[in-house]
Design a protein around this motif. Structure first.
Motif, PDB file in Angstrom:
ATOM      1  N   PHE A  85       0.926  -1.211  -0.064  1.00 39.75           N
ATOM      2  CA  PHE A  85       0.002   0.072   0.064  1.00 39.75           C
ATOM      3  C   PHE A  85       0.774   1.241  -0.091  1.00 39.75           C
ATOM      4  CE2 PHE A  85      -2.288   3.405   2.401  1.00 39.75           C
ATOM      5  CZ  PHE A  85      -3.068   3.427   1.434  1.00 39.75           C
ATOM      6  N   GLN A  86       1.920   1.201   0.776  1.00 38.32           N
ATOM      7  CA  GLN A  86       2.768   2.393   0.786  1.00 38.32           C
ATOM      8  C   GLN A  86       3.552   2.584  -0.597  1.00 38.32           C
ATOM      9  OE1 GLN A  86       5.456   1.447   3.866  1.00 38.32           O
ATOM     10  NE2 GLN A  86       4.252   2.464   5.640  1.00 38.32           N
ATOM     11  N   ILE A  87       3.802   1.652  -1.383  1.00 42.03           N
ATOM     12  CA  ILE A  87       4.286   1.734  -2.698  1.00 42.03           C
ATOM     13  C   ILE A  87       3.456   2.250  -3.609  1.00 42.03           C
ATOM     14  CG2 ILE A  87       5.411   0.425  -4.512  1.00 42.03           C
ATOM     15  CD1 ILE A  87       6.643  -1.368  -2.504  1.00 42.03           C
ATOM     16  N   ARG A  88       2.083   2.039  -3.463  1.00 44.15           N
ATOM     17  CA  ARG A  88       1.026   2.432  -4.219  1.00 44.15           C
ATOM     18  C   ARG A  88       0.794   3.940  -3.864  1.00 44.15           C
ATOM     19  NH1 ARG A  88       0.361   0.199  -8.913  1.00 44.15           N
ATOM     20  NH2 ARG A  88       0.242  -2.208  -8.675  1.00 44.15           N
ATOM     21  N   VAL A  89       0.868   4.325  -2.783  1.00 42.21           N
ATOM     22  CA  VAL A  89       0.784   5.821  -2.335  1.00 42.21           C
ATOM     23  C   VAL A  89       1.884   6.516  -2.926  1.00 42.21           C
ATOM     24  CG1 VAL A  89       0.679   7.286  -0.474  1.00 42.21           C
ATOM     25  CG2 VAL A  89      -0.678   5.292  -0.308  1.00 42.21           C
ATOM     26  N   LEU A  90       3.216   6.179  -2.652  1.00 45.22           N
ATOM     27  CA  LEU A  90       4.003   6.894  -3.458  1.00 45.22           C
ATOM     28  C   LEU A  90       4.222   7.023  -4.852  1.00 45.22           C
ATOM     29  CD1 LEU A  90       7.264   7.800  -3.043  1.00 45.22           C
ATOM     30  CD2 LEU A  90       8.004   5.439  -3.375  1.00 45.22           C
ATOM     31  N   MET A  91       3.680   5.866  -5.575  1.00 42.78           N
ATOM     32  CA  MET A  91       3.437   5.950  -6.860  1.00 42.78           C
ATOM     33  C   MET A  91       2.296   7.037  -7.453  1.00 42.78           C
ATOM     34  SD  MET A  91       3.861   2.073  -8.317  1.00 42.78           S
ATOM     35  CE  MET A  91       3.061   2.459  -9.842  1.00 42.78           C
ATOM     36  N   LEU A  92       1.141   7.083  -6.721  1.00 44.09           N
ATOM     37  CA  LEU A  92       0.402   8.043  -6.668  1.00 44.09           C
ATOM     38  C   LEU A  92       0.883   9.433  -6.634  1.00 44.09           C
ATOM     39  CD1 LEU A  92      -2.883   8.470  -7.039  1.00 44.09           C
ATOM     40  CD2 LEU A  92      -3.016   8.633  -4.808  1.00 44.09           C
ATOM     41  N   LEU A  93       1.720   9.985  -5.377  1.00 48.15           N
ATOM     42  CA  LEU A  93       2.039  10.830  -5.212  1.00 48.15           C
ATOM     43  C   LEU A  93       2.953  11.486  -6.198  1.00 48.15           C
ATOM     44  CD1 LEU A  93       2.902  10.774  -1.237  1.00 48.15           C
ATOM     45  CD2 LEU A  93       0.999  11.974  -2.672  1.00 48.15           C
ATOM     46  N   LEU A  94       4.056  10.290  -6.696  1.00 47.20           N
ATOM     47  CA  LEU A  94       4.919  10.551  -7.739  1.00 47.20           C
ATOM     48  C   LEU A  94       4.295  11.200  -9.240  1.00 47.20           C
ATOM     49  CD1 LEU A  94       7.885   8.214  -7.274  1.00 47.20           C
ATOM     50  CD2 LEU A  94       7.878  10.657  -6.902  1.00 47.20           C
ATOM     51  N   SER A  95       2.891  10.206  -9.281  1.00 47.49           N
ATOM     52  CA  SER A  95       2.441  10.439 -10.560  1.00 47.49           C
ATOM     53  C   SER A  95       1.708  12.060 -10.531  1.00 47.49           C
ATOM     54  CB  SER A  95       1.219   9.529 -10.700  1.00 47.49           C
ATOM     55  OG  SER A  95       1.578   8.352 -10.419  1.00 47.49           O
ATOM     56  N   ILE A  96       1.118  12.393  -9.427  1.00 46.43           N
ATOM     57  CA  ILE A  96       0.596  13.873  -9.512  1.00 46.43           C
ATOM     58  C   ILE A  96       1.714  14.903  -9.672  1.00 46.43           C
ATOM     59  CG2 ILE A  96      -0.229  15.305  -7.486  1.00 46.43           C
ATOM     60  CD1 ILE A  96      -1.886  13.025  -6.544  1.00 46.43           C
ATOM     61  N   ILE A  97       2.928  14.526  -9.027  1.00 48.64           N
ATOM     62  CA  ILE A  97       3.912  15.420  -8.937  1.00 48.64           C
ATOM     63  C   ILE A  97       4.732  15.627 -10.541  1.00 48.64           C
ATOM     64  CG2 ILE A  97       6.375  15.982  -8.361  1.00 48.64           C
ATOM     65  CD1 ILE A  97       5.833  14.721  -5.529  1.00 48.64           C
ATOM     66  N   PHE A  98       4.611  14.664 -11.176  1.00 49.64           N
ATOM     67  CA  PHE A  98       5.438  14.565 -12.416  1.00 49.64           C
ATOM     68  C   PHE A  98       4.237  15.061 -13.202  1.00 49.64           C
ATOM     69  CE2 PHE A  98       8.503  10.984 -11.198  1.00 49.64           C
ATOM     70  CZ  PHE A  98       9.241  12.021 -10.783  1.00 49.64           C
ATOM     71  N   GLY A  99       2.894  14.668 -13.246  1.00 50.18           N
ATOM     72  CA  GLY A  99       1.888  15.046 -13.947  1.00 50.18           C
ATOM     73  C   GLY A  99       1.683  16.447 -14.000  1.00 50.18           C
ATOM     74  N   HIS A 100       1.548  17.101 -12.769  1.00 55.40           N
ATOM     75  CA  HIS A 100       1.507  18.490 -12.638  1.00 55.40           C
ATOM     76  C   HIS A 100       2.677  19.362 -13.366  1.00 55.40           C
ATOM     77  CE1 HIS A 100       0.524  22.173 -10.842  1.00 55.40           C
ATOM     78  NE2 HIS A 100       1.739  22.274 -10.607  1.00 55.40           N
ATOM     79  N   GLN A 101       3.835  18.695 -13.264  1.00 60.29           N
ATOM     80  CA  GLN A 101       4.993  19.551 -14.057  1.00 60.29           C
ATOM     81  C   GLN A 101       4.705  19.364 -15.641  1.00 60.29           C
ATOM     82  OE1 GLN A 101       7.290  21.301 -12.644  1.00 60.29           O
ATOM     83  NE2 GLN A 101       6.223  21.055 -10.838  1.00 60.29           N
ATOM     84  N   LEU A 102       4.294  18.349 -15.899  1.00 59.69           N
ATOM     85  CA  LEU A 102       3.904  17.997 -17.334  1.00 59.69           C
ATOM     86  C   LEU A 102       3.060  18.982 -17.904  1.00 59.69           C
ATOM     87  CD1 LEU A 102       4.952  16.357 -20.036  1.00 59.69           C
ATOM     88  CD2 LEU A 102       3.280  14.741 -19.123  1.00 59.69           C
ATOM     89  N   ALA A 103       1.884  18.990 -16.933  1.00 59.79           N
ATOM     90  CA  ALA A 103       0.584  19.932 -17.380  1.00 59.79           C
ATOM     91  C   ALA A 103       1.025  21.466 -17.443  1.00 59.79           C
ATOM     92  CB  ALA A 103      -0.408  19.517 -16.590  1.00 59.79           C
ATOM     93  N   THR A 104       1.769  21.867 -16.467  1.00 61.24           N
ATOM     94  CA  THR A 104       2.361  23.059 -16.343  1.00 61.24           C
ATOM     95  C   THR A 104       3.176  23.644 -17.633  1.00 61.24           C
ATOM     96  OG1 THR A 104       2.389  22.959 -14.111  1.00 61.24           O
ATOM     97  CG2 THR A 104       3.640  24.797 -15.013  1.00 61.24           C
ATOM     98  N   PHE A 105       3.888  22.771 -17.947  1.00 59.33           N
ATOM     99  CA  PHE A 105       4.678  22.782 -19.323  1.00 59.33           C
ATOM    100  C   PHE A 105       3.810  23.138 -20.341  1.00 59.33           C
ATOM    101  CE2 PHE A 105       6.608  21.019 -23.051  1.00 59.33           C
ATOM    102  CZ  PHE A 105       7.643  21.919 -23.452  1.00 59.33           C
TER     103      PHE A 105
ATOM    104  N   LEU B  96       1.125  26.673 -24.361  1.00 59.50           N
ATOM    105  CA  LEU B  96      -0.179  27.119 -24.880  1.00 59.50           C
ATOM    106  C   LEU B  96      -0.375  28.760 -24.747  1.00 59.50           C
ATOM    107  CD1 LEU B  96      -2.906  24.363 -24.085  1.00 59.50           C
ATOM    108  CD2 LEU B  96      -1.888  24.974 -26.544  1.00 59.50           C
ATOM    109  N   ASP B  97      -0.155  29.225 -23.678  1.00 61.64           N
ATOM    110  CA  ASP B  97      -0.143  30.411 -23.367  1.00 61.64           C
ATOM    111  C   ASP B  97       0.975  31.357 -24.046  1.00 61.64           C
ATOM    112  OD1 ASP B  97      -2.166  30.203 -21.540  1.00 61.64           O
ATOM    113  OD2 ASP B  97      -0.800  30.204 -19.678  1.00 61.64           O
ATOM    114  N   TRP B  98       2.125  30.599 -24.266  1.00 65.59           N
ATOM    115  CA  TRP B  98       3.286  31.560 -24.968  1.00 65.59           C
ATOM    116  C   TRP B  98       2.708  31.526 -26.437  1.00 65.59           C
ATOM    117  CZ3 TRP B  98       7.377  27.983 -22.626  1.00 65.59           C
ATOM    118  CH2 TRP B  98       7.421  28.312 -21.129  1.00 65.59           C
ATOM    119  N   THR B  99       2.336  30.432 -26.985  1.00 63.59           N
ATOM    120  CA  THR B  99       1.789  30.513 -28.414  1.00 63.59           C
ATOM    121  C   THR B  99       0.649  31.475 -28.500  1.00 63.59           C
ATOM    122  OG1 THR B  99       0.313  28.499 -28.262  1.00 63.59           O
ATOM    123  CG2 THR B  99       2.805  28.309 -28.896  1.00 63.59           C
ATOM    124  N   ARG B 100      -0.025  31.534 -27.546  1.00 66.52           N
ATOM    125  CA  ARG B 100      -1.293  32.644 -27.772  1.00 66.52           C
ATOM    126  C   ARG B 100      -0.815  34.005 -27.816  1.00 66.52           C
ATOM    127  NH1 ARG B 100      -5.053  31.155 -23.336  1.00 66.52           N
ATOM    128  NH2 ARG B 100      -4.835  29.090 -24.221  1.00 66.52           N
TER     129      ARG B 100
END
Length: 80
Positions: free
Chosen positions: A44-64, A69-73
């Motif tokens: 369970f702790q490994i799944r929580v770690l993977m979930l937190l890493l997905s949120i962190i990396f996904g947020h960084q990717l989405a921010t990019f 999109l803002d820059w092209t606009r």
């Protein structure tokens, strides 16, 4: 298109990009065997770690992508 509609569409695009980036990172991280690197008897702790890493990396990717999109606009405003 008025300002409120434009703001709502931008918010919807940002939400969709954020959620899809998190899901994309989750699918990548789920294929990596983290449990071989981390010695724990609680999966369970490994799944929580993977979930937190997905949120962190996904947020960084989405921010990019959102920034891109803002820059092209902004560039289109240069030629108006």
């Amino acid at each position: 298109m008025d300002g409120a509609t434009h703001l709502a569409i931008t918010a919807l695009i940002n939400i969709i990009l954020s959620i899809s980036s998190i899901l994309f990172c989750w699918s990548i991280l789920s294929n990596i065997r983290i449990d071989k690197w981390i010695q724990t008897k609680k999966p369970f702790q490994i799944r929580v770690l993977m979930l937190l890493l997905s949120i962190i990396f996904g947020h960084q990717l989405a921010t990019f992508f959102i920034d891109y999109l803002d820059w092209t606009r902004m560039i289109t405003e240069l030629f108006v």
